[in-house]
Design a protein around this motif. Structure first.
Motif, PDB file in Angstrom:
ATOM      1  N   ARG A 184       0.867  -1.174  -0.050  1.00  0.00           N
ATOM      2  CA  ARG A 184       0.037   0.017   0.114  1.00  0.00           C
ATOM      3  C   ARG A 184       0.933   1.351  -0.095  1.00  0.00           C
ATOM      4  NH1 ARG A 184      -3.085   1.100   4.373  1.00  0.00           N
ATOM      5  NH2 ARG A 184      -2.303  -0.543   5.821  1.00  0.00           N
ATOM      6  N   LEU A 215      -6.070  -6.426  -0.845  1.00  0.00           N
ATOM      7  CA  LEU A 215      -5.342  -5.215  -1.207  1.00  0.00           C
ATOM      8  C   LEU A 215      -6.318  -4.859  -2.615  1.00  0.00           C
ATOM      9  CD1 LEU A 215      -3.019  -3.536  -1.801  1.00  0.00           C
ATOM     10  CD2 LEU A 215      -2.138  -5.015  -3.334  1.00  0.00           C
ATOM     11  N   TRP A 218      -8.970  -2.832  -0.983  1.00  0.00           N
ATOM     12  CA  TRP A 218      -8.559  -1.404  -0.722  1.00  0.00           C
ATOM     13  C   TRP A 218      -8.337  -0.492  -1.739  1.00  0.00           C
ATOM     14  CZ3 TRP A 218      -3.531   0.720  -1.494  1.00  0.00           C
ATOM     15  CH2 TRP A 218      -3.306   1.978  -0.904  1.00  0.00           C
TER      16      TRP A 218
END
Length: 343
Positions: A184, A215, A218
């Motif tokens: 991230r 991921l 997100w």
């Protein structure tokens, strides 16, 4: 120094801790929290080793709760508590108590642990394996400010993510989420280097790997663009490809240690992106004891989009549970997001 106690009580364990500190001349001050590790005998050694390594950064009292299931009916009926008290070099930085519970004591582990908590210090409970469906409602979880699980060890990781979202309570977190912190950070740093709008994303990694799913969730939640999930041989996460109005941005890691960052119009760069040990993951989680709102929003966004029953985009992976991580992307908004959204 080690002190073994058989068929004991919490009171005797506290006395053994005082005895051990006096014997080696170590005061009780300096420990910043109590880390409760709930595990089985098979995984107790590895979990305690990781906690001891993490204690160099976070001196703590470590309580290892091992629930022993006896084979014979006679042994199962007998309630017993055995303990191993470790102080000094045998306990890392802090103190360690290994609690082995038998019989009816297994159902009342919180009564054993409560008298052993450090006074006026935060409590963190970690389940390396076999985490409860609702950690916040677990008797031991109710004692803690932070509750750490690991979806990667579940039999069905993607289904476990749905359970985590449904039962989420502020203070919950998961090591599968912690594993993607460097990814991230690197993705956000890459978007900071160019002025662009992201139009779509592709995330590649092992099938049934919850870190890959998280991921993708997100990115879909932050960027509001379609996110396509692809399957690769691994190990773990292998790539993130972002299509932008100024060219492609690619972060590719084929060997689990060194990644290549490619940005349109710039030379390729090698970046360190190692797969981290469990001790590093636990140490990171102990640095902050407040609720992780970013984890909560990404998890809920992805799982709720999955529950909406959106269909997979053309070309998406369709074997096994691979389509599930595409769910947040499938229902994500089509409007492109600015690069600052990745933060």
């Amino acid at each position: 120094m080690k002190i073994d106690l058989t068929d004991t009580t919490s009171s005797k364990i506290n006395k053994a801790l005082v005895q051990g500190r006096r014997a080696i001349g170590t005061p009780a001050v300096g420990m910043v929290l109590t880390l409760v590790i709930v595990t089985d005998e098979e995984n107790a050694y590895d979990a305690l080793k990781a906690a001891n390594d993490a204690s160099r950064e976070h001196p703590s009292r470590k309580l290892v709760v091992v629930k022993r299931v006896s084979r014979s009916a006679r042994d199962r009926a007998k309630a017993r508590l055995d303990a191993e008290v470790r102080v000094g070099v045998d306990a890392g930085t802090g103190e360690t108590v290994v609690l082995r519970l038998y019989g009816d004591v297994i159902d009342h582990a919180q009564s054993v642990v409560l008298p052993l908590l450090l006074p006026d210090a935060p409590v963190v409970v970690w389940w390396p394996v076999h985490a409860p469906v609702n950690p916040a409602q677990d008797p031991l979880g109710k004692l803690a400010q932070r509750r750490v699980t690991d979806t990667y060890t579940a039999e069905h990781p993607t289904e476990e993510l749905t359970a985590r979202a449904d039962a989420y309570t502020p203070g919950d977190t998961d090591l599968s989420w912690t594993r993607i912190t460097p990814w991230r950070s690197m993705v956000a740093a890459a978007l900071d280097q160019v002025t662009c709008k992201v139009t779509s994303v592709e995330v590649g990694g092992e099938e049934f790997n919850p870190s890959v799913e998280l991921l993708a969730m997100w990115l879909a939640e932050r960027l509001h663009v379609p996110v396509r999930r692809t399957v690769s041989p691994g190990p773990g996460l292998t790539s993130v490809r972002m299509e932008t109005d100024s060219g492609q941005i690619v972060l590719d890691r084929a060997n689990g240690s060194l990644a290549t960052l490619s940005i349109e119009g710039q030379p390729d760069r090698a970046v360190a992106l190692n797969r981290r040990e469990t001790s590093e993951l636990i140490a990171e989680e102990l640095r902050r004891l407040d609720p992780d709102d970013t984890y909560a929003s990404a998890l809920r966004f992805g799982v709720h989009r999955l529950a909406d029953g959106a269909t997979a985009p053309a070309g998406a992976a369709t074997s096994g549970a691979a389509p599930e991580p595409d769910a947040p992307a499938r229902a994500a908004k089509k409007a492109p997001a600015k690069k600052s959204a990745s933060k």
